[in-house]
Design an enzyme around this catalytic site. Sequence first.
Site, PDB file in Angstrom:
ATOM      1  N   ILE A 278     -39.930  -9.479  23.935  1.00 22.74           N
ATOM      2  CA  ILE A 278     -38.174  -8.630  25.037  1.00 22.74           C
ATOM      3  C   ILE A 278     -37.631 -10.060  24.003  1.00 22.74           C
ATOM      4  CG2 ILE A 278     -36.624  -7.923  26.983  1.00 22.74           C
ATOM      5  CD1 ILE A 278     -38.669  -5.596  25.972  1.00 22.74           C
ATOM      6  N   HIS A 279     -36.803 -10.335  23.332  1.00 22.82           N
ATOM      7  CA  HIS A 279     -35.881 -11.627  23.529  1.00 22.82           C
ATOM      8  C   HIS A 279     -34.393 -11.457  23.446  1.00 22.82           C
ATOM      9  CE1 HIS A 279     -34.098  -9.084  19.499  1.00 22.82           C
ATOM     10  NE2 HIS A 279     -35.018  -8.633  19.308  1.00 22.82           N
ATOM     11  N   ALA A 280     -33.386 -12.064  22.618  1.00 20.66           N
ATOM     12  CA  ALA A 280     -31.809 -11.749  23.208  1.00 20.66           C
ATOM     13  C   ALA A 280     -31.564 -10.490  23.832  1.00 20.66           C
ATOM     14  CB  ALA A 280     -31.287 -13.188  23.022  1.00 20.66           C
TER      15      ALA A 280
END
Length: 87
Positions: free
Chosen positions: A13-15
């Site tokens: 779950i990145h930007a």
Amino acid sequence: MEKIFKVTSDSGIHARPATLLVNTASKFGSDINLEYNGKNVNLKSIMGVMSLGIQQNAEIKITANGDDAAQALAAIEETMKNEGLGE
């Protein structure tokens, strides 16, 4: 209400996916939290979600409390699945 998801996205779950989840959660009046690795953050807070550093294969728990909690969890689940983030 709560639901546990397994993160399947290669990059966790990145930007970008965090923004999608925050935007989905923000549409609802319920209190919505994300728990990972013993830490609990407001799912409507991009900084909170990003601070967790959620990786692939992680198990996350999303809880929702309020009048529209069921709808909120359903929408978050749909976002997770549609974006290939988790199951």
